[in-house]
Write a protein that holds these residues in place. Structure first.
Motif, short mmCIF file in Angstrom:
data_model
loop_
_atom_site.label_atom_id
_atom_site.label_comp_id
_atom_site.label_asym_id
_atom_site.label_seq_id
_atom_site.Cartn_x
_atom_site.Cartn_y
_atom_site.Cartn_z
N MET A 1 0.84 -1.18 0.00
CA MET A 1 0.00 0.00 0.00
C MET A 1 0.88 1.24 0.00
O MET A 1 1.79 1.38 0.81
CB MET A 1 -0.90 -0.01 1.25
N GLU A 2 0.62 2.16 -0.90
CA GLU A 2 1.40 3.39 -1.02
C GLU A 2 0.81 4.46 -0.10
O GLU A 2 -0.39 4.70 -0.08
CB GLU A 2 1.36 3.90 -2.46
N VAL A 3 1.69 5.08 0.69
CA VAL A 3 1.27 6.17 1.57
C VAL A 3 1.58 7.48 0.87
O VAL A 3 2.72 7.75 0.52
CB VAL A 3 2.01 6.11 2.93
N LYS A 4 0.55 8.28 0.65
CA LYS A 4 0.74 9.56 -0.02
C LYS A 4 0.98 10.64 1.02
O LYS A 4 0.19 10.82 1.94
CB LYS A 4 -0.49 9.91 -0.85
N VAL A 5 2.08 11.37 0.87
CA VAL A 5 2.42 12.47 1.78
C VAL A 5 1.75 13.73 1.27
O VAL A 5 1.92 14.12 0.12
CB VAL A 5 3.95 12.66 1.87
N LYS A 6 0.98 14.37 2.15
CA LYS A 6 0.29 15.59 1.77
C LYS A 6 1.25 16.78 1.80
O LYS A 6 2.11 16.86 2.66
CB LYS A 6 -0.87 15.88 2.72
N LYS A 7 1.06 17.67 0.85
CA LYS A 7 1.83 18.91 0.82
C LYS A 7 1.49 19.73 2.05
O LYS A 7 0.34 19.78 2.49
CB LYS A 7 1.50 19.68 -0.45
N HIS A 8 2.49 20.39 2.63
CA HIS A 8 2.29 21.26 3.79
C HIS A 8 2.63 22.68 3.38
O HIS A 8 3.68 22.93 2.80
CB HIS A 8 3.16 20.83 4.96
N VAL A 9 1.73 23.62 3.68
CA VAL A 9 1.98 25.03 3.39
C VAL A 9 1.91 25.82 4.70
O VAL A 9 1.11 25.51 5.58
CB VAL A 9 1.01 25.62 2.35
N GLU A 10 2.76 26.82 4.80
CA GLU A 10 2.76 27.72 5.95
C GLU A 10 2.40 29.10 5.44
O GLU A 10 3.03 29.61 4.52
CB GLU A 10 4.13 27.73 6.62
N VAL A 11 1.36 29.67 6.04
CA VAL A 11 0.83 30.94 5.56
C VAL A 11 0.56 31.90 6.72
O VAL A 11 0.53 31.49 7.88
CB VAL A 11 -0.48 30.74 4.75
N VAL A 12 0.37 33.16 6.36
CA VAL A 12 -0.03 34.19 7.32
C VAL A 12 -1.36 34.77 6.88
O VAL A 12 -1.68 34.78 5.69
CB VAL A 12 1.04 35.32 7.41
N ALA A 13 -2.14 35.24 7.85
CA ALA A 13 -3.43 35.84 7.55
C ALA A 13 -3.59 37.12 8.35
O ALA A 13 -3.22 37.19 9.52
CB ALA A 13 -4.57 34.88 7.90
N ALA A 14 -4.17 38.13 7.70
CA ALA A 14 -4.41 39.42 8.34
C ALA A 14 -5.86 39.49 8.78
O ALA A 14 -6.78 39.43 7.96
CB ALA A 14 -4.11 40.55 7.36
N VAL A 15 -6.07 39.62 10.08
CA VAL A 15 -7.40 39.88 10.61
C VAL A 15 -7.49 41.40 10.69
O VAL A 15 -7.04 42.02 11.66
CB VAL A 15 -7.59 39.20 11.99
N ILE A 16 -7.99 41.98 9.62
CA ILE A 16 -8.01 43.44 9.48
C ILE A 16 -9.26 43.98 10.15
O ILE A 16 -10.38 43.65 9.75
CB ILE A 16 -7.94 43.85 8.00
N LYS A 17 -9.06 44.82 11.15
CA LYS A 17 -10.17 45.40 11.91
C LYS A 17 -10.13 46.92 11.77
O LYS A 17 -9.09 47.54 11.90
CB LYS A 17 -10.06 45.03 13.38
N LYS A 18 -11.29 47.48 11.50
CA LYS A 18 -11.44 48.94 11.47
C LYS A 18 -12.75 49.26 12.18
O LYS A 18 -13.82 48.87 11.70
CB LYS A 18 -11.45 49.47 10.05
N GLY A 19 -12.65 49.89 13.33
CA GLY A 19 -13.84 50.14 14.14
C GLY A 19 -14.44 48.81 14.59
O GLY A 19 -13.75 47.96 15.13
N ASP A 20 -15.72 48.63 14.30
CA ASP A 20 -16.41 47.39 14.66
C ASP A 20 -16.47 46.40 13.50
O ASP A 20 -17.20 45.40 13.57
CB ASP A 20 -17.85 47.71 15.11
#
Length: 91
Positions: A1-20
């Motif tokens: 049985m072949e084990v498939k290795v999943k691609k791993h990505v590292e990312v950043v996200a901006a939680v942009i807040k202005k007022g409410d």
């Protein structure tokens, strides 16, 4: 049985807040995550800090300047075809 290795990505996200209000962007309709809403951001380039990557990605994607205020959290998640490490920052 072949084990498939999943691609791993590292990312950043901006939680942009202005007022409410918080900004979320709708992804294009293509791909596994197509059409969903997300906090904007992207992949971290080699040798780049998380904050620098976030500032660059927001400039590229939204043609906007942001201030990274503080780190919120890191989330690790496994989708069907890939794994992701997402670092979120209040901006």
């Amino acid at each position: 049985m072949e084990v498939k290795v999943k691609k791993h990505v590292e990312v950043v996200a901006a939680v942009i807040k202005k007022g409410d209000y918080y900004f979320a962007a709708k992804r294009n309709e293509f791909g596994e995550m197509g059409g969903r809403y997300e906090f904007p951001g992207g992949k971290i380039e080699q040798g780049e800090s998380n904050e620098a990557a976030l500032i660059r990605e927001i400039k590229e994607e939204l043609n906007a300047e942001i201030e990274v205020v503080e780190f919120i959290m890191t989330v690790n998640h496994e989708y069907e075809t890939f794994k992701i490490t997402l670092h979120a920052y209040l901006c």
